[in-house]
Design a protein around this motif. Structure first.
Motif, mmCIF file in Angstrom:
data_model
loop_
_atom_site.group_PDB
_atom_site.id
_atom_site.type_symbol
_atom_site.label_atom_id
_atom_site.label_comp_id
_atom_site.label_asym_id
_atom_site.label_seq_id
_atom_site.Cartn_x
_atom_site.Cartn_y
_atom_site.Cartn_z
ATOM 1 N N GLY A 89 0.846 -1.183 0.000
ATOM 2 C CA GLY A 89 0.000 0.000 0.000
ATOM 3 C C GLY A 89 0.880 1.231 0.000
ATOM 4 N N LEU A 90 0.401 2.290 -0.607
ATOM 5 C CA LEU A 90 1.159 3.528 -0.718
ATOM 6 C C LEU A 90 0.190 4.685 -0.553
ATOM 7 N N ASN A 91 0.486 5.586 0.361
ATOM 8 C CA ASN A 91 -0.340 6.772 0.563
ATOM 9 C C ASN A 91 0.438 7.988 0.082
ATOM 10 N N ILE A 92 -0.214 8.837 -0.701
ATOM 11 C CA ILE A 92 0.394 10.079 -1.177
ATOM 12 C C ILE A 92 -0.499 11.224 -0.734
ATOM 13 N N THR A 93 0.075 12.160 0.012
ATOM 14 C CA THR A 93 -0.668 13.303 0.517
ATOM 15 C C THR A 93 -0.327 14.538 -0.305
ATOM 16 N N VAL A 94 -1.362 15.248 -0.734
ATOM 17 C CA VAL A 94 -1.182 16.488 -1.470
ATOM 18 C C VAL A 94 -1.909 17.606 -0.726
ATOM 19 N N HIS A 95 -1.419 18.833 -0.935
ATOM 20 C CA HIS A 95 -1.892 19.992 -0.183
ATOM 21 C C HIS A 95 -2.555 21.000 -1.125
ATOM 22 N N PRO A 96 -3.544 21.749 -0.630
ATOM 23 C CA PRO A 96 -4.230 22.728 -1.478
ATOM 24 C C PRO A 96 -3.243 23.752 -2.054
ATOM 25 N N THR A 97 -3.484 24.150 -3.309
ATOM 26 C CA THR A 97 -2.629 25.153 -3.952
ATOM 27 C C THR A 97 -3.194 26.558 -3.798
ATOM 28 N N GLY A 98 -4.434 26.654 -3.353
ATOM 29 C CA GLY A 98 -5.107 27.947 -3.305
ATOM 30 C C GLY A 98 -6.206 28.034 -4.350
ATOM 31 N N ARG A 100 -9.407 26.158 -5.913
ATOM 32 C CA ARG A 100 -10.362 25.130 -5.502
ATOM 33 C C ARG A 100 -10.225 23.881 -6.383
ATOM 34 N N GLY A 101 -10.053 22.717 -5.751
ATOM 35 C CA GLY A 101 -9.961 21.462 -6.488
ATOM 36 C C GLY A 101 -8.578 21.154 -7.028
ATOM 37 N N GLN A 102 -7.564 21.940 -6.652
ATOM 38 C CA GLN A 102 -6.203 21.706 -7.132
ATOM 39 C C GLN A 102 -5.279 21.497 -5.933
ATOM 40 N N TYR A 103 -4.430 20.453 -6.031
ATOM 41 C CA TYR A 103 -3.543 20.068 -4.933
ATOM 42 C C TYR A 103 -2.152 19.764 -5.484
ATOM 43 N N ARG A 104 -1.141 19.941 -4.637
ATOM 44 C CA ARG A 104 0.234 19.663 -5.032
ATOM 45 C C ARG A 104 0.952 19.049 -3.834
ATOM 46 N N GLY A 105 1.894 18.159 -4.137
ATOM 47 C CA GLY A 105 2.672 17.570 -3.058
ATOM 48 C C GLY A 105 3.931 16.900 -3.575
ATOM 49 N N PRO A 106 4.874 16.666 -2.658
ATOM 50 C CA PRO A 106 6.112 15.981 -3.032
ATOM 51 C C PRO A 106 5.886 14.475 -3.116
ATOM 52 N N LEU A 107 6.746 13.830 -3.897
ATOM 53 C CA LEU A 107 6.710 12.378 -3.999
ATOM 54 C C LEU A 107 7.936 11.797 -3.320
ATOM 55 N N GLU A 108 7.756 10.634 -2.732
ATOM 56 C CA GLU A 108 8.862 9.926 -2.111
ATOM 57 C C GLU A 108 9.947 9.685 -3.162
ATOM 58 N N GLY A 109 11.189 10.000 -2.831
ATOM 59 C CA GLY A 109 12.279 9.804 -3.767
ATOM 60 C C GLY A 109 12.481 10.985 -4.709
ATOM 61 N N GLY A 110 11.780 12.093 -4.473
ATOM 62 C CA GLY A 110 11.918 13.272 -5.320
ATOM 63 C C GLY A 110 10.762 13.423 -6.279
ATOM 64 N N GLY A 111 10.687 14.567 -6.867
ATOM 65 C CA GLY A 111 9.605 14.843 -7.799
ATOM 66 C C GLY A 111 8.406 15.427 -7.088
ATOM 67 N N SER A 112 7.403 15.773 -7.892
ATOM 68 C CA SER A 112 6.188 16.344 -7.329
ATOM 69 C C SER A 112 4.974 15.899 -8.126
ATOM 70 N N LEU A 113 3.825 16.050 -7.516
ATOM 71 C CA LEU A 113 2.559 15.655 -8.107
ATOM 72 C C LEU A 113 1.608 16.837 -8.045
#
Length: 183
Positions: A89-98, A100-113
């Protein structure tokens, strides 16, 4: 080690999502979006990616979205990936960008989503994902539904998006009851 990068690559391909791809700013965002209403189990009905050639039905590794939950204002994607002797199992948490309905977060090992909830009636969901890793961007669109099969009206809307963004259909994988739930 290739296995360490596996979850990132599988997320890119499994949501199971660039040359002709329009920018993320061109992606619509669901008006009045409420993240709490998308919580729960989702099945992938259709998937398209900017680099669909990387997705092979013969690939022994598989990744699938299981569910979406919220943690305060954050959104957490619950994924499962399997391979030869691997079920995780893998959980990825993303945070609001400001927006509505758009989120951004880092990925394990580098990179972003970057995640856009493009359209939803809360029983169907069109999701846009853009992964940035080592200077390369991969975009994907997923049509999700609470039950199989999805509503044909949602399929038409989804197909309009992937045509507009010049993406190719990719194989869909739903991994039910094959992995223990992530912690």
């Amino acid at each position: 080690m290739a296995l360490d990068r596996g979850p990132l690559l599988l997320l890119t391909l499994g949501l199971g999502l660039a040359g002709a791809q329009k920018s993320p700013e061109d992606v619509p965002v669901q008006p009045g979006f409420d993240a709490r209403k998308v919580e729960g189990r989702w099945l992938t009905v259709h998937l398209a990616a900017s680099r669909a050639h990387l997705v092979s039905p013969a690939d022994p590794l598989r990744l699938a979205l299981h569910s979406i939950c919220t943690r305060g204002r954050d959104v957490e994607l619950v994924l499962f990936w399997t391979g030869e002797g691997v079920c995780k199992g893998l959980n990825i948490t993303v945070h609001p960008t400001g927006l509505r309905g758009q989120y951004r977060g880092p990925l394990e090992g580098g990179g972003s989503l970057l995640l856009h909830f493009a359209s939803t009636d809360y029983s169907h969901l069109i999701l846009y994902v853009r992964l940035q890793d080592a200077g390369e961007a991969t975009s994907l669109w997923a049509l999700l539904a609470r039950r199989q099969p999805g509503d044909p009206r949602w399929r038409r809307q989804y197909l309009e998006f992937i045509s507009k963004f010049h993406l190719q259909e990719a194989p869909v994988f739903n991994l039910d009851a094959q992995c223990p739930p992530p912690e």
